[in-house]
Scaffold this motif. Structure first.
Motif, PDB file in Angstrom:
ATOM      1  N   ARG A  92       0.690  -1.216  -0.109  1.00 53.39           N
ATOM      2  CA  ARG A  92       0.123   0.357   0.203  1.00 53.39           C
ATOM      3  C   ARG A  92       0.264   1.009  -0.169  1.00 53.39           C
ATOM      4  O   ARG A  92       1.877   1.116   0.727  1.00 53.39           O
ATOM      5  CB  ARG A  92      -0.851  -0.340   1.577  1.00 53.39           C
ATOM      6  CG  ARG A  92      -1.770  -1.104   0.913  1.00 53.39           C
ATOM      7  CD  ARG A  92      -2.522  -1.354   2.915  1.00 53.39           C
ATOM      8  NE  ARG A  92      -2.148  -0.875   3.544  1.00 53.39           N
ATOM      9  CZ  ARG A  92      -1.415  -1.467   3.829  1.00 53.39           C
ATOM     10  NH1 ARG A  92      -1.621  -2.860   3.875  1.00 53.39           N
ATOM     11  NH2 ARG A  92      -1.098  -1.106   5.841  1.00 53.39           N
ATOM     12  N   ASP A 153     -13.151  -6.552   9.407  1.00 56.73           N
ATOM     13  CA  ASP A 153     -13.697  -4.989   9.402  1.00 56.73           C
ATOM     14  C   ASP A 153     -12.403  -3.557   9.510  1.00 56.73           C
ATOM     15  O   ASP A 153     -12.829  -2.020   9.155  1.00 56.73           O
ATOM     16  CB  ASP A 153     -14.960  -4.501  10.423  1.00 56.73           C
ATOM     17  CG  ASP A 153     -15.698  -5.029   9.818  1.00 56.73           C
ATOM     18  OD1 ASP A 153     -16.006  -5.636   8.577  1.00 56.73           O
ATOM     19  OD2 ASP A 153     -17.154  -5.069  10.670  1.00 56.73           O
ATOM     20  N   ARG A 154     -11.374  -4.420   9.907  1.00 57.59           N
ATOM     21  CA  ARG A 154      -9.797  -3.752  10.730  1.00 57.59           C
ATOM     22  C   ARG A 154      -9.214  -3.162   9.111  1.00 57.59           C
ATOM     23  O   ARG A 154      -8.787  -2.433   9.387  1.00 57.59           O
ATOM     24  CB  ARG A 154      -9.215  -3.863  11.657  1.00 57.59           C
ATOM     25  CG  ARG A 154      -8.123  -3.237  11.953  1.00 57.59           C
ATOM     26  CD  ARG A 154      -6.841  -3.818  12.976  1.00 57.59           C
ATOM     27  NE  ARG A 154      -6.213  -2.986  12.755  1.00 57.59           N
ATOM     28  CZ  ARG A 154      -5.483  -3.079  14.143  1.00 57.59           C
ATOM     29  NH1 ARG A 154      -6.173  -3.979  15.277  1.00 57.59           N
ATOM     30  NH2 ARG A 154      -4.402  -2.869  14.216  1.00 57.59           N
ATOM     31  N   TYR A 155      -9.568  -3.703   8.075  1.00 60.47           N
ATOM     32  CA  TYR A 155      -9.213  -4.104   7.562  1.00 60.47           C
ATOM     33  C   TYR A 155      -8.920  -2.938   5.665  1.00 60.47           C
ATOM     34  O   TYR A 155      -9.829  -3.937   4.868  1.00 60.47           O
ATOM     35  CB  TYR A 155      -7.588  -5.343   6.933  1.00 60.47           C
ATOM     36  CG  TYR A 155      -7.418  -6.085   7.658  1.00 60.47           C
ATOM     37  CD1 TYR A 155      -7.203  -5.411   8.549  1.00 60.47           C
ATOM     38  CD2 TYR A 155      -8.034  -6.933   8.225  1.00 60.47           C
ATOM     39  CE1 TYR A 155      -6.124  -6.028  10.207  1.00 60.47           C
ATOM     40  CE2 TYR A 155      -7.882  -8.045   9.274  1.00 60.47           C
ATOM     41  CZ  TYR A 155      -6.413  -6.819   9.844  1.00 60.47           C
ATOM     42  OH  TYR A 155      -5.901  -8.152  11.527  1.00 60.47           O
ATOM     43  N   PRO A 156      -9.510  -1.835   5.503  1.00 64.62           N
ATOM     44  CA  PRO A 156      -9.634  -1.177   4.034  1.00 64.62           C
ATOM     45  C   PRO A 156      -9.917  -3.007   3.156  1.00 64.62           C
ATOM     46  O   PRO A 156      -9.827  -2.149   1.834  1.00 64.62           O
ATOM     47  CB  PRO A 156      -8.666  -0.044   4.054  1.00 64.62           C
ATOM     48  CG  PRO A 156      -8.943  -0.044   5.289  1.00 64.62           C
ATOM     49  CD  PRO A 156      -8.714  -1.128   6.696  1.00 64.62           C
ATOM     50  N   TRP A 158      -8.823  -5.857   2.631  1.00 64.05           N
ATOM     51  CA  TRP A 158      -9.892  -7.027   2.587  1.00 64.05           C
ATOM     52  C   TRP A 158     -10.974  -6.381   2.244  1.00 64.05           C
ATOM     53  O   TRP A 158     -11.334  -7.400   0.772  1.00 64.05           O
ATOM     54  CB  TRP A 158     -10.440  -7.192   4.024  1.00 64.05           C
ATOM     55  CG  TRP A 158     -10.788  -8.429   3.481  1.00 64.05           C
ATOM     56  CD1 TRP A 158     -11.935  -8.937   5.386  1.00 64.05           C
ATOM     57  CD2 TRP A 158     -10.878  -9.749   2.479  1.00 64.05           C
ATOM     58  NE1 TRP A 158     -13.184 -10.034   4.031  1.00 64.05           N
ATOM     59  CE2 TRP A 158     -11.962 -10.354   2.876  1.00 64.05           C
ATOM     60  CE3 TRP A 158     -10.116 -10.064   1.536  1.00 64.05           C
ATOM     61  CZ2 TRP A 158     -12.191 -12.155   2.635  1.00 64.05           C
ATOM     62  CZ3 TRP A 158     -10.338 -10.859   0.845  1.00 64.05           C
ATOM     63  CH2 TRP A 158     -11.625 -12.471   1.783  1.00 64.05           C
ATOM     64  N   SER A 159     -11.599  -5.608   2.413  1.00 63.58           N
ATOM     65  CA  SER A 159     -12.582  -4.442   2.323  1.00 63.58           C
ATOM     66  C   SER A 159     -12.622  -4.569   0.703  1.00 63.58           C
ATOM     67  O   SER A 159     -14.031  -4.906  -0.256  1.00 63.58           O
ATOM     68  CB  SER A 159     -13.125  -3.620   2.355  1.00 63.58           C
ATOM     69  OG  SER A 159     -13.097  -3.611   3.668  1.00 63.58           O
ATOM     70  N   GLU A 160     -11.336  -3.890  -0.277  1.00 65.27           N
ATOM     71  CA  GLU A 160     -11.238  -3.564  -1.555  1.00 65.27           C
ATOM     72  C   GLU A 160     -11.772  -5.393  -2.061  1.00 65.27           C
ATOM     73  O   GLU A 160     -12.611  -5.611  -3.148  1.00 65.27           O
ATOM     74  CB  GLU A 160     -10.291  -2.827  -1.865  1.00 65.27           C
ATOM     75  CG  GLU A 160     -10.024  -1.405  -1.401  1.00 65.27           C
ATOM     76  CD  GLU A 160      -9.236  -0.581  -1.907  1.00 65.27           C
ATOM     77  OE1 GLU A 160      -8.926  -0.752  -3.362  1.00 65.27           O
ATOM     78  OE2 GLU A 160      -8.646  -0.341  -1.088  1.00 65.27           O
ATOM     79  N   GLU A 163     -14.996  -6.498  -2.244  1.00 65.60           N
ATOM     80  CA  GLU A 163     -15.791  -6.556  -3.172  1.00 65.60           C
ATOM     81  C   GLU A 163     -15.512  -7.108  -4.542  1.00 65.60           C
ATOM     82  O   GLU A 163     -15.956  -6.923  -5.659  1.00 65.60           O
ATOM     83  CB  GLU A 163     -15.671  -4.714  -3.003  1.00 65.60           C
ATOM     84  CG  GLU A 163     -16.460  -3.575  -3.629  1.00 65.60           C
ATOM     85  CD  GLU A 163     -16.906  -2.365  -3.850  1.00 65.60           C
ATOM     86  OE1 GLU A 163     -16.884  -1.872  -4.772  1.00 65.60           O
ATOM     87  OE2 GLU A 163     -16.065  -2.355  -2.637  1.00 65.60           O
TER      88      GLU A 163
END
Length: 206
Positions: A92, A153-156, A158-160, A163
């Motif tokens: 990142r 939920d702590r990891y943006p 993983w959210s990406e 999705e």
């Protein structure tokens, strides 16, 4: 200079996307094509237009921060656009910047295409050019030091990845099982692309 393009993503490759802008398809090389999963909505891709003797290439990014870091990386001797894209795919932007500020050769040499000498040049050339507050560096260091072992939920990142995988047709239940199979944690500095590959390995196991 082509600063950005806006249109629909109509095709994904392992290292690029094709974005339709008024019926013209632009191939854009990007660190994480899966982040631009195909849909009917227009997306904005921040770009860098690179011209060489045998080709004219368009590199694209989700954020201005990625675009700016990419351009800074090109100022380092030995880093071309392909290596710079690999760096952004391997970590990142905030993790890469923090590693440069910390002079963390161990982290930098784990990035694709980066050996010890190039990592040292990155630190020498960019440490004073990349703005990052001491508090941000400390927060990033602490997050990596604890191994990021909290819930998803702590990891943006993983959210990406989640999705993008959902856009490929995977159900919420399948993605939850994949997360559990990955140990419920991201690796320090892990990119969306790398995380998706790990998740797909779990999904392929059934």
């Amino acid at each position: 200079m082509i600063d950005y393009v806006r249109g629909r993503v109509v095709h994904l490759e392992s290292d690029s996307i094709v974005i339709d802008v008024r019926d013209i398809g632009y191939q854009v090389i990007t660190p994480n094509p899966y982040a631009f999963a195909k849909n009917e909505d227009a997306v904005t891709v921040y770009t860098h237009y690179h011209v060489r003797e045998d080709a004219a290439l368009l590199f694209g990014f989700q954020t201005r921060e990625e675009q700016a870091l990419f351009r800074k990386l090109l100022e380092v001797s030995g880093i071309g656009p392909r290596v710079a894209v690999g760096i952004l795919g391997g970590g990142r932007p905030e993790a890469v910047v923090a590693a440069i500020h910390r002079e963390d050769l161990s982290f930098l040499t784990r990035l694709p295409g980066i050996g010890k000498k190039t990592a040292q040049r990155m630190i020498l050339d960019l440490k004073d050019k990349l703005a990052m507050s001491a508090a941000s560096i400390e927060t990033m260091w602490e997050a990596e030091a604890v191994g990021q072992t909290a819930g998803p939920d702590r990891y943006p990142v993983w959210s990406e990845a989640r999705e993008a995988l959902a856009a490929l047709g995977y159900s919420a239940a399948e993605l939850d099982r994949a997360w559990e199979g990955m140990g419920g944690a991201c690796e320090p500095g892990e990119s969306v692309d790398a995380l998706m590959k790990r998740a797909l390995q779990q999904l392929f196991k059934g």
